[in-house]
Write a protein that holds these residues in place. Structure first.
Motif, PDB file in Angstrom:
ATOM      1  N   ASP A 285      29.740 -23.282  93.388  1.00  0.00           N
ATOM      2  CA  ASP A 285      30.087 -21.994  92.798  1.00  0.00           C
ATOM      3  C   ASP A 285      30.521 -20.973  93.842  1.00  0.00           C
ATOM      4  O   ASP A 285      30.914 -19.867  93.500  1.00  0.00           O
ATOM      5  CB  ASP A 285      28.920 -21.445  91.975  1.00  0.00           C
ATOM      6  CG  ASP A 285      27.654 -21.261  92.800  1.00  0.00           C
ATOM      7  OD1 ASP A 285      27.526 -21.902  93.868  1.00  0.00           O
ATOM      8  OD2 ASP A 285      26.797 -20.485  92.371  1.00  0.00           O
TER       9      ASP A 285
ATOM     10  N   TRP B 254      37.468 -26.458  87.572  1.00  0.00           N
ATOM     11  CA  TRP B 254      37.110 -25.911  88.885  1.00  0.00           C
ATOM     12  C   TRP B 254      38.361 -25.742  89.737  1.00  0.00           C
ATOM     13  O   TRP B 254      38.488 -24.763  90.467  1.00  0.00           O
ATOM     14  CB  TRP B 254      36.072 -26.797  89.567  1.00  0.00           C
ATOM     15  CG  TRP B 254      35.622 -26.242  90.885  1.00  0.00           C
ATOM     16  CD1 TRP B 254      35.778 -26.819  92.098  1.00  0.00           C
ATOM     17  CD2 TRP B 254      34.966 -24.991  91.131  1.00  0.00           C
ATOM     18  NE1 TRP B 254      35.259 -26.009  93.087  1.00  0.00           N
ATOM     19  CE2 TRP B 254      34.751 -24.873  92.517  1.00  0.00           C
ATOM     20  CE3 TRP B 254      34.535 -23.943  90.311  1.00  0.00           C
ATOM     21  CZ2 TRP B 254      34.132 -23.780  93.107  1.00  0.00           C
ATOM     22  CZ3 TRP B 254      33.923 -22.846  90.899  1.00  0.00           C
ATOM     23  CH2 TRP B 254      33.724 -22.770  92.278  1.00  0.00           C
TER      24      TRP B 254
ATOM     25  N   HIS C 183      39.968 -22.614  88.502  1.00  0.00           N
ATOM     26  CA  HIS C 183      39.238 -21.432  88.980  1.00  0.00           C
ATOM     27  C   HIS C 183      39.548 -21.163  90.455  1.00  0.00           C
ATOM     28  O   HIS C 183      39.791 -20.011  90.846  1.00  0.00           O
ATOM     29  CB  HIS C 183      37.734 -21.612  88.778  1.00  0.00           C
ATOM     30  CG  HIS C 183      36.932 -20.488  89.333  1.00  0.00           C
ATOM     31  ND1 HIS C 183      36.842 -19.275  88.686  1.00  0.00           N
ATOM     32  CD2 HIS C 183      36.225 -20.367  90.480  1.00  0.00           C
ATOM     33  CE1 HIS C 183      36.096 -18.450  89.409  1.00  0.00           C
ATOM     34  NE2 HIS C 183      35.708 -19.092  90.504  1.00  0.00           N
ATOM     35  N   CYS C 184      39.554 -22.199  91.284  1.00  0.00           N
ATOM     36  CA  CYS C 184      39.865 -22.021  92.707  1.00  0.00           C
ATOM     37  C   CYS C 184      41.303 -21.561  92.896  1.00  0.00           C
ATOM     38  O   CYS C 184      41.582 -20.751  93.785  1.00  0.00           O
ATOM     39  CB  CYS C 184      39.577 -23.304  93.478  1.00  0.00           C
ATOM     40  SG  CYS C 184      37.798 -23.641  93.600  1.00  0.00           S
TER      41      CYS C 184
ATOM     42  N   TYR D  92      42.879 -19.668  90.788  1.00  0.00           N
ATOM     43  CA  TYR D  92      42.798 -18.241  90.433  1.00  0.00           C
ATOM     44  C   TYR D  92      42.291 -17.421  91.622  1.00  0.00           C
ATOM     45  O   TYR D  92      42.862 -16.377  91.954  1.00  0.00           O
ATOM     46  CB  TYR D  92      41.894 -18.069  89.212  1.00  0.00           C
ATOM     47  CG  TYR D  92      41.271 -16.707  89.076  1.00  0.00           C
ATOM     48  CD1 TYR D  92      42.054 -15.587  88.785  1.00  0.00           C
ATOM     49  CD2 TYR D  92      39.905 -16.536  89.235  1.00  0.00           C
ATOM     50  CE1 TYR D  92      41.469 -14.324  88.674  1.00  0.00           C
ATOM     51  CE2 TYR D  92      39.320 -15.293  89.121  1.00  0.00           C
ATOM     52  CZ  TYR D  92      40.098 -14.185  88.837  1.00  0.00           C
ATOM     53  OH  TYR D  92      39.523 -12.959  88.730  1.00  0.00           O
TER      54      TYR D  92
ATOM     55  N   ASP E 104      39.176 -17.224  81.304  1.00  0.00           N
ATOM     56  CA  ASP E 104      38.190 -18.285  81.488  1.00  0.00           C
ATOM     57  C   ASP E 104      38.892 -19.517  82.040  1.00  0.00           C
ATOM     58  O   ASP E 104      39.333 -20.388  81.301  1.00  0.00           O
ATOM     59  CB  ASP E 104      37.491 -18.607  80.165  1.00  0.00           C
ATOM     60  CG  ASP E 104      36.361 -19.605  80.343  1.00  0.00           C
ATOM     61  OD1 ASP E 104      36.229 -20.188  81.441  1.00  0.00           O
ATOM     62  OD2 ASP E 104      35.596 -19.800  79.382  1.00  0.00           O
ATOM     63  N   TRP E 105      39.036 -19.550  83.361  1.00  0.00           N
ATOM     64  CA  TRP E 105      39.766 -20.638  84.014  1.00  0.00           C
ATOM     65  C   TRP E 105      39.024 -21.950  83.925  1.00  0.00           C
ATOM     66  O   TRP E 105      39.631 -23.022  83.940  1.00  0.00           O
ATOM     67  CB  TRP E 105      40.021 -20.287  85.486  1.00  0.00           C
ATOM     68  CG  TRP E 105      40.899 -19.100  85.635  1.00  0.00           C
ATOM     69  CD1 TRP E 105      40.505 -17.818  85.916  1.00  0.00           C
ATOM     70  CD2 TRP E 105      42.316 -19.046  85.479  1.00  0.00           C
ATOM     71  NE1 TRP E 105      41.584 -16.975  85.951  1.00  0.00           N
ATOM     72  CE2 TRP E 105      42.729 -17.714  85.685  1.00  0.00           C
ATOM     73  CE3 TRP E 105      43.294 -19.980  85.180  1.00  0.00           C
ATOM     74  CZ2 TRP E 105      44.043 -17.296  85.604  1.00  0.00           C
ATOM     75  CZ3 TRP E 105      44.601 -19.580  85.115  1.00  0.00           C
ATOM     76  CH2 TRP E 105      44.967 -18.243  85.324  1.00  0.00           C
ATOM     77  N   MET E 106      37.707 -21.905  83.815  1.00  0.00           N
ATOM     78  CA  MET E 106      36.914 -23.136  83.790  1.00  0.00           C
ATOM     79  C   MET E 106      36.991 -23.840  82.431  1.00  0.00           C
ATOM     80  O   MET E 106      37.267 -25.023  82.375  1.00  0.00           O
ATOM     81  CB  MET E 106      35.444 -22.822  84.107  1.00  0.00           C
ATOM     82  CG  MET E 106      35.200 -22.394  85.525  1.00  0.00           C
ATOM     83  SD  MET E 106      35.344 -23.733  86.712  1.00  0.00           S
ATOM     84  CE  MET E 106      33.911 -24.701  86.315  1.00  0.00           C
TER      85      MET E 106
ATOM     86  N   ARG F 242      44.957 -19.093  78.796  1.00  0.00           N
ATOM     87  CA  ARG F 242      45.446 -19.032  80.177  1.00  0.00           C
ATOM     88  C   ARG F 242      46.922 -18.689  80.263  1.00  0.00           C
ATOM     89  O   ARG F 242      47.419 -18.333  81.335  1.00  0.00           O
ATOM     90  CB  ARG F 242      45.189 -20.374  80.882  1.00  0.00           C
ATOM     91  CG  ARG F 242      43.729 -20.686  81.066  1.00  0.00           C
ATOM     92  CD  ARG F 242      43.488 -21.864  81.989  1.00  0.00           C
ATOM     93  NE  ARG F 242      44.192 -23.075  81.632  1.00  0.00           N
ATOM     94  CZ  ARG F 242      43.704 -24.043  80.860  1.00  0.00           C
ATOM     95  NH1 ARG F 242      42.496 -23.922  80.357  1.00  0.00           N
ATOM     96  NH2 ARG F 242      44.416 -25.126  80.609  1.00  0.00           N
TER      97      ARG F 242
END
Length: 157
Positions: A35, A112, A115-116, A118, A132-134, A141
């Motif tokens: 995280d 993940w 998210h990374c 982003y 909510d990228w995850m 998106r």
């Protein structure tokens, strides 16, 4: 994994070769603290020679010679190491790195990684196009991705 470069120089070619071999061998590790998007604080739970550890070390070095292999890892089908490659690419003001990061915002396989991407896109663009990228749906998106793509079009090619 020894942090190359912290104790007198580094051999980027050997580390790039290690990443190539680890990717080909499908040798990826797990990382404690998934995280935490700060790649410099990553703790390897299983030690190299493994893809994720070597990618993290490349990210720590920040050497532009690593960009091609980081892009290769980010675009691979590896189960681990892709997100770390995306985070490492976020340190470079390079169009190919930026293209890879923006493309990863729409990664079909891994939340993940999205998210990374982003985190890296936010850092490079200074824009916070959150969603909510995850776990979010593709439709959620769409607008943030289009905003980052519009930013990318303003960047030198």
């Amino acid at each position: 994994c020894q942090v190359l470069g912290k104790v007198g120089g580094h051999d980027i070619a050997r580390l790039i070769n290690l990443v190539e071999k680890a990717l080909a061998a499908k040798a990826w590790a797990t990382r404690e603290g998934d995280d935490d998007p700060d790649i410099t604080k990553a703790k390897i739970a299983i030690h190299p020679p493994l893809l994720e550890g070597a990618v993290i070390e490349l990210g720590r070095l920040g050497d532009p010679k690593a960009i091609p292999i980081l892009i290769k890892v980010a675009n691979s089908k590896a189960d681990r190491g892709r997100a770390e490659a995306i985070l490492a690419l976020g340190a470079f003001d390079d169009r190919d790195a930026k293209d890879t990061i923006i493309a990863a915002l729409d990664d079909a396989k891994d939340g993940w990684v999205r998210h990374c991407a982003y985190i890296a896109a936010k850092k490079l663009s200074a824009q916070d196009n959150f969603c909510d990228w995850m776990f979010g749906a593709n439709s959620e998106r769409k607008v943030p991705i289009e905003k980052y793509r519009a930013w990318l079009e303003t960047q030198a090619k």
